[in-house]
Design a protein around this motif. Structure first.
Motif, PDB file in Angstrom:
ATOM      1  N   LEU A   1       0.809  -1.205   0.000  1.00 15.21           N
ATOM      2  CA  LEU A   1       0.000   0.000   0.000  1.00 15.21           C
ATOM      3  C   LEU A   1       0.849   1.264   0.000  1.00 15.21           C
ATOM      4  CD1 LEU A   1      -3.000   0.767   0.037  1.00 15.21           C
ATOM      5  CD2 LEU A   1      -2.853   0.917   2.531  1.00 15.21           C
ATOM      6  N   GLU A   2       1.973   1.262   0.751  1.00  9.76           N
ATOM      7  CA  GLU A   2       2.777   2.476   0.849  1.00  9.76           C
ATOM      8  C   GLU A   2       3.522   2.795  -0.443  1.00  9.76           C
ATOM      9  OE1 GLU A   2       4.939  -0.742   3.355  1.00  9.76           O
ATOM     10  OE2 GLU A   2       2.896  -0.154   2.815  1.00  9.76           O
ATOM     11  N   LEU A   3       3.655   1.813  -1.358  1.00  8.87           N
ATOM     12  CA  LEU A   3       4.316   2.077  -2.634  1.00  8.87           C
ATOM     13  C   LEU A   3       3.336   2.502  -3.728  1.00  8.87           C
ATOM     14  CD1 LEU A   3       7.037  -0.706  -3.053  1.00  8.87           C
ATOM     15  CD2 LEU A   3       7.360   1.691  -2.528  1.00  8.87           C
ATOM     16  N   GLN A   4       2.065   2.286  -3.513  1.00  8.24           N
ATOM     17  CA  GLN A   4       1.081   2.582  -4.549  1.00  8.24           C
ATOM     18  C   GLN A   4       1.040   4.058  -4.955  1.00  8.24           C
ATOM     19  OE1 GLN A   4      -2.696   0.756  -3.508  1.00  8.24           O
ATOM     20  NE2 GLN A   4      -1.685  -1.182  -2.981  1.00  8.24           N
ATOM     21  N   PRO A   5       1.219   5.033  -3.998  1.00  8.82           N
ATOM     22  CA  PRO A   5       1.253   6.442  -4.449  1.00  8.82           C
ATOM     23  C   PRO A   5       2.405   6.733  -5.404  1.00  8.82           C
ATOM     24  CG  PRO A   5       0.939   6.299  -2.061  1.00  8.82           C
ATOM     25  CD  PRO A   5       1.272   4.923  -2.534  1.00  8.82           C
ATOM     26  N   TYR A   6       3.552   6.028  -5.243  1.00 11.16           N
ATOM     27  CA  TYR A   6       4.687   6.257  -6.130  1.00 11.16           C
ATOM     28  C   TYR A   6       4.378   5.767  -7.544  1.00 11.16           C
ATOM     29  CZ  TYR A   6       7.270   7.203  -1.844  1.00 11.16           C
ATOM     30  OH  TYR A   6       7.685   7.727  -0.664  1.00 11.16           O
ATOM     31  N   LEU A   7       3.684   4.619  -7.638  1.00 12.28           N
ATOM     32  CA  LEU A   7       3.287   4.136  -8.954  1.00 12.28           C
ATOM     33  C   LEU A   7       2.301   5.102  -9.587  1.00 12.28           C
ATOM     34  CD1 LEU A   7       3.188   2.055 -11.199  1.00 12.28           C
ATOM     35  CD2 LEU A   7       1.504   0.764  -9.867  1.00 12.28           C
ATOM     36  N   LEU A   8       1.389   5.632  -8.793  1.00 12.14           N
ATOM     37  CA  LEU A   8       0.421   6.589  -9.312  1.00 12.14           C
ATOM     38  C   LEU A   8       1.127   7.834  -9.838  1.00 12.14           C
ATOM     39  CD1 LEU A   8      -2.598   7.217  -9.687  1.00 12.14           C
ATOM     40  CD2 LEU A   8      -2.568   8.264  -7.412  1.00 12.14           C
ATOM     41  N   ARG A   9       2.181   8.282  -9.120  1.00 10.09           N
ATOM     42  CA  ARG A   9       2.905   9.478  -9.562  1.00 10.09           C
ATOM     43  C   ARG A   9       3.639   9.217 -10.876  1.00 10.09           C
ATOM     44  NH1 ARG A   9       7.038  12.040  -5.469  1.00 10.09           N
ATOM     45  NH2 ARG A   9       8.209  10.149  -5.973  1.00 10.09           N
ATOM     46  N   VAL A  10       4.200   8.020 -11.036  1.00  5.74           N
ATOM     47  CA  VAL A  10       4.868   7.705 -12.297  1.00  5.74           C
ATOM     48  C   VAL A  10       3.861   7.725 -13.439  1.00  5.74           C
ATOM     49  CG1 VAL A  10       6.205   5.991 -13.561  1.00  5.74           C
ATOM     50  CG2 VAL A  10       6.636   6.333 -11.141  1.00  5.74           C
ATOM     51  N   LEU A  11       2.672   7.181 -13.198  1.00  8.88           N
ATOM     52  CA  LEU A  11       1.641   7.184 -14.230  1.00  8.88           C
ATOM     53  C   LEU A  11       1.231   8.609 -14.597  1.00  8.88           C
ATOM     54  CD1 LEU A  11      -0.623   4.270 -12.933  1.00  8.88           C
ATOM     55  CD2 LEU A  11       0.746   4.264 -15.009  1.00  8.88           C
ATOM     56  N   GLU A  12       1.187   9.494 -13.601  1.00  2.00           N
ATOM     57  CA  GLU A  12       0.729  10.858 -13.841  1.00  2.00           C
ATOM     58  C   GLU A  12       1.828  11.761 -14.391  1.00  2.00           C
ATOM     59  OE1 GLU A  12      -2.252  11.816 -13.701  1.00  2.00           O
ATOM     60  OE2 GLU A  12      -3.286  10.268 -12.572  1.00  2.00           O
ATOM     61  N   GLU A  13       3.068  11.626 -13.849  1.00  2.00           N
ATOM     62  CA  GLU A  13       4.128  12.584 -14.156  1.00  2.00           C
ATOM     63  C   GLU A  13       5.289  12.001 -14.953  1.00  2.00           C
ATOM     64  OE1 GLU A  13       5.409  14.278 -10.496  1.00  2.00           O
ATOM     65  OE2 GLU A  13       3.395  14.855  -9.848  1.00  2.00           O
ATOM     66  N   GLY A  14       5.445  10.678 -14.951  1.00  2.00           N
ATOM     67  CA  GLY A  14       6.561  10.075 -15.676  1.00  2.00           C
ATOM     68  C   GLY A  14       7.904  10.327 -15.028  1.00  2.00           C
ATOM     69  N   VAL A  15       7.931  10.497 -13.702  1.00  2.00           N
ATOM     70  CA  VAL A  15       9.175  10.791 -12.985  1.00  2.00           C
ATOM     71  C   VAL A  15       9.338   9.798 -11.840  1.00  2.00           C
ATOM     72  CG1 VAL A  15      10.392  12.468 -11.543  1.00  2.00           C
ATOM     73  CG2 VAL A  15       9.161  13.236 -13.569  1.00  2.00           C
ATOM     74  N   ILE A  16      10.564   9.281 -11.653  1.00  2.00           N
ATOM     75  CA  ILE A  16      10.849   8.389 -10.536  1.00  2.00           C
ATOM     76  C   ILE A  16      12.015   8.940  -9.737  1.00  2.00           C
ATOM     77  CG2 ILE A  16      10.065   6.336 -11.799  1.00  2.00           C
ATOM     78  CD1 ILE A  16      13.193   5.623 -11.836  1.00  2.00           C
ATOM     79  N   TYR A  17      12.152   8.445  -8.521  1.00  2.00           N
ATOM     80  CA  TYR A  17      13.307   8.716  -7.677  1.00  2.00           C
ATOM     81  C   TYR A  17      13.855   7.370  -7.218  1.00  2.00           C
ATOM     82  CZ  TYR A  17      11.840  13.611  -7.318  1.00  2.00           C
ATOM     83  OH  TYR A  17      11.498  14.901  -7.596  1.00  2.00           O
ATOM     84  N   ARG A  18      15.153   7.168  -7.392  1.00  2.00           N
ATOM     85  CA  ARG A  18      15.761   5.946  -6.872  1.00  2.00           C
ATOM     86  C   ARG A  18      15.756   5.981  -5.347  1.00  2.00           C
ATOM     87  NH1 ARG A  18      21.195   5.316 -10.657  1.00  2.00           N
ATOM     88  NH2 ARG A  18      20.129   5.120 -12.664  1.00  2.00           N
ATOM     89  N   VAL A  19      15.727   4.810  -4.725  1.00  2.00           N
ATOM     90  CA  VAL A  19      15.780   4.725  -3.269  1.00  2.00           C
ATOM     91  C   VAL A  19      17.099   5.334  -2.784  1.00  2.00           C
ATOM     92  CG1 VAL A  19      15.859   3.152  -1.291  1.00  2.00           C
ATOM     93  CG2 VAL A  19      14.329   2.674  -3.214  1.00  2.00           C
ATOM     94  N   GLY A  20      17.012   6.231  -1.820  1.00  3.37           N
ATOM     95  CA  GLY A  20      18.207   6.864  -1.280  1.00  3.37           C
ATOM     96  C   GLY A  20      18.728   8.002  -2.133  1.00  3.37           C
ATOM     97  N   ASP A  21      17.932   8.459  -3.111  1.00  2.49           N
ATOM     98  CA  ASP A  21      18.393   9.511  -4.022  1.00  2.49           C
ATOM     99  C   ASP A  21      17.300  10.568  -4.116  1.00  2.49           C
ATOM    100  OD1 ASP A  21      19.890  10.899  -5.826  1.00  2.49           O
ATOM    101  OD2 ASP A  21      19.848   9.391  -7.411  1.00  2.49           O
TER     102      ASP A  21
END
Length: 681
Positions: free
Chosen positions: A458-478
């Motif tokens: 559940l805690e990772l689902q907002p990050y997937l939603l953001r990638v779908l919306e914005e096309g941007v990711i952040y690596r863990v620890g970065d």
């Protein structure tokens, strides 16, 4: 006030004063040059004057204030094409992200044509660079953006710094940039440019030295990669030589160059294709950029002699096998079905079935394949959801990009984020010291297929939603934003609506994924498809085991048709394989079928057996644990069969067994529970 400045600050101020004074003179010279007046060459370096002359000859627009931007769809395939360069550059870029923080500068890697593949650096500089396309997709050849560190370094084949007024285009004069070529370790050709850029007031004369050092680091990493790849290719060639001592072998790397050649290969190749050949040597290019033989070297080369070498789904080279006999031994067509690079796996024609249900689902999938939207593929385990995912990818706008499958239920909760998004160096204990890219970056320019999406925490689902919306990711620890162009295909055997109601799945993510959803029907609802699938699997599985296809008796076929197939198409394939392995004289009868099919026992309907003194039958974990116990007993400890009975994947079953502390059933334990000594039959 200057009395309060340190010695280093005084030197830095003096440097900027000198640069500013010189920039003023250069700017005046540029004005004379573009107006056609007599040029005072004294303040302008010769390398800059020659670049201005090339720009004028190419009719570069003086008013350009940003480089052209490559279309995001093309950028993904370009990054994939240059994956070896990006892989070698990853440690340097990761280190630069830390070193350049707070310096208002950024570092970029380009391809051989000056197109930016990746960029890192100070957050403020990264965002400012996007305004002039100093970011992924920016095209910095001199013909596009005038004199600049990237394009001019490519033009002259040497490292160069272009400061402020030295730029040819007026809108880019507010920046300074230093570009250094990155050379291929095998043939010395330029395969990219490393560039360091900053606003002119933040620039330093040391930028050029830093760029040269960083480019050298990447070249060393490329050398290590190349040596490792060529060693692996040689090992593959030697392994094949041991199995087929009469064949001539040539191992070819990913760029089409000879990495290894057996002693007889040159002579045998000339004899087989009946043509005079130039002397073949290690490092010589034998295949073109498309992986086709170069006709001027090896005309009329039979295609079945060339076999792709795969690693993680990518073609890392080829093995050219020159057969000892005059008749070439073709590679069986069915062997290529397992090849990740086989385009036949990414076609709707690869989905077998004539039933109304499967044809309707195929028609739906074809409609949405070309749309740039996520797709949710629902269906029971084993129905063939990944076949649909691959076919959708194959008819999409990103079909030339990678297809990266990932099972969200196959890794631990702790590692899921780093697997999807990658991680920076030192992000956690045990992490790779150089960091690692995640599945999103691997799929850049293509499709990421997320299996068992319902298992996504559940805690990772907002990050997937953001990638779908914005096309941007952040690596863990970065904290560096990385733009990715990825199409998401999600698969599930769960009822996500029920998961939303239970609070285990976000409603907004469900709506985002299910705008275009298809449901693959189970095998029991596909009237007429059983026979088609058996006919499809029979010769292919038989060929895999070097056997002839079998004929199922009428009684066996009747039982197959009466079975409800809880494991669907995957279970049917396993049953066909079992029939081929146990058949006598090419005939598969009831004895060749699993017990639950041969005797009409539907495993999913069996009551949970209770054995005396059997702690597992006490159902300490509730109905789920009891169902797993039952399935493991019926399957005799076979995880794949038990997973098919339960309608879940093997990895999910394994994870649930670990959760409940369960072990595989021992057939001898089962005998003893029925009151029989383990030695009896």
């Amino acid at each position: 006030m200057t009395d309060h400045l340190s010695m280093d600050e005084r030197k830095l101020r003096t440097t900027f004063q000198v640069l500013d004074a010189r920039d003023f003179e250069v700017s005046k010279a540029w004005e004379h040059f573009v107006s056609g007046s007599t040029l005072d060459r004294s303040p302008v370096r010769e390398v800059v004057i020659k670049s201005w002359q090339r720009c004028r000859h190419s009719k570069v627009n003086l008013a350009v204030d940003a480089a052209p931007q490559l279309d995001s769809d093309i950028l993904g395939s370009l990054r994939r094409k240059n994956r070896e360069l990006l892989q070698a550059a990853a440690p340097t870029l990761s280190e630069a992200a830390d070193v350049l923080a707070g310096t208002n500068s950024l570092m970029l890697i380009t391809d051989p044509k000056g197109i930016v593949l990746d960029s890192v650096g100070d957050r403020k500089a990264v965002h400012a660079g996007m305004d002039i396309a100093l970011s992924q997709g920016g095209q910095w050849q001199e013909g596009n953006a005038g004199t600049n560190g990237i394009g001019t370094a490519l033009a002259i084949g040497q490292a160069v710094m272009v400061h402020a007024g030295e730029h040819y285009c007026e809108g880019i004069k507010g920046w300074s940039c230093a570009g250094a070529p990155i050379h291929d370790p095998v043939d010395g050709s330029i395969i990219g440019i490393l560039d360091i850029s900053a606003k002119k007031q933040e620039s330093s004369t040391q930028m050029l030295a830093l760029a040269v050092v960083a480019a050298s680091q990447i070249e060393q990493a490329l050398m290590r990669q190349t040596e490792a790849q060529q060693l692996r290719l040689m090992e593959m060639g030697l392994e094949h030589s041991q199995r087929h001592s009469g064949d001539g072998l040539i191992a070819i790397d990913a760029k089409g160059r000879i990495a290894y050649m057996s002693r007889l290969a040159q002579r045998m190749l000339g004899e087989r294709i009946d043509s005079a050949l130039p002397e073949l040597k290690r490092g010589m290019r034998l295949l073109d950029s498309s992986g086709r033989p170069m006709r001027e070297l090896v005309p009329d080369l039979p295609r079945d002699w060339l076999r792709p070498l795969l690693a993680d789904g990518d073609v890392t080279g080829h093995l050219l096998v020159i057969p000892a006999r005059s008749v070439a031994r073709p590679v069986p067509a069915t062997r290529a079905v397992a090849d990740e690079a086989d385009p036949a796996r990414s076609q709707f024609d690869s989905i077998v079935g004539v039933s109304d249900g499967i044809r309707h689902t195929i028609a739906q999938a074809k409609q949405i394949a070309a749309l740039n939207v996520p797709v949710l593929i629902e269906g029971e385990t084993g129905v063939g959801k990944e076949l649909f995912a691959r076919a959708i990818h194959g008819q999409s706008a990103v079909a030339r990009g990678p297809f990266v499958p990932f099972n969200c239920g196959a890794v631990s909760r702790e590692m899921l984020a780093s697997e999807l998004f990658g991680y920076a160096k030192g992000a956690f204990t045990g992490a790779n010291t150089e960091g690692r890219i995640g599945r999103f970056e691997q799929a850049d320019g293509g499709t990421l297929c997320l299996d068992e999406i319902g298992e996504l925490q559940l805690e990772l689902q907002p990050y997937l939603l953001r990638v779908l919306e914005e096309g941007v990711i952040y690596r863990v620890g970065d904290n560096v934003p990385r733009r990715v162009n990825v199409r998401i295909l999600a698969m599930t055997n769960r009822d996500l609506r029920a998961e939303v109601a239970a609070g285990r799945f976000r409603l907004d993510l469900y709506h985002r994924l299910s705008v275009t959803a298809i449901e693959v029907p189970p095998l029991r609802q596909r009237t007429g498809d059983l026979e088609c699938l058996i006919d499809y699997f029979n010769p292919r599985v038989a060929d895999r085991h070097d056997r002839e296809p079998v004929r199922f008796t009428a009684e066996a076929m009747a039982r197959l048709k009466a079975y409800s197939w809880p494991g669907n198409v995957r279970e049917l394939r396993n049953v066909v394989e079992r029939g081929i392995l146990f058949a006598q004289d090419g005939i598969a009868d009831l004895a060749c079928l699993p017990r639950e099919i041969a005797f009409g026992e539907q495993a999913v309907e069996l009551p949970i057996p209770v054995y005396p003194n059997d702690p597992a039958s006490q159902d300490a974990g509730g109905p789920e644990q009891a169902a797993i116990n039952r399935a493991m007993r019926v399957a005799g400890g076979n995880l794949s069969a038990a997973a098919a009975i339960l309608g879940i994947s093997r990895s999910t079953l394994y994870r649930k067994m670990n959760h409940y502390g369960l072990k595989r059933s021992n057939p001898f334990d089962l005998l003893s529970r029925f009151g029989m000594p383990a030695g009896e039959s």
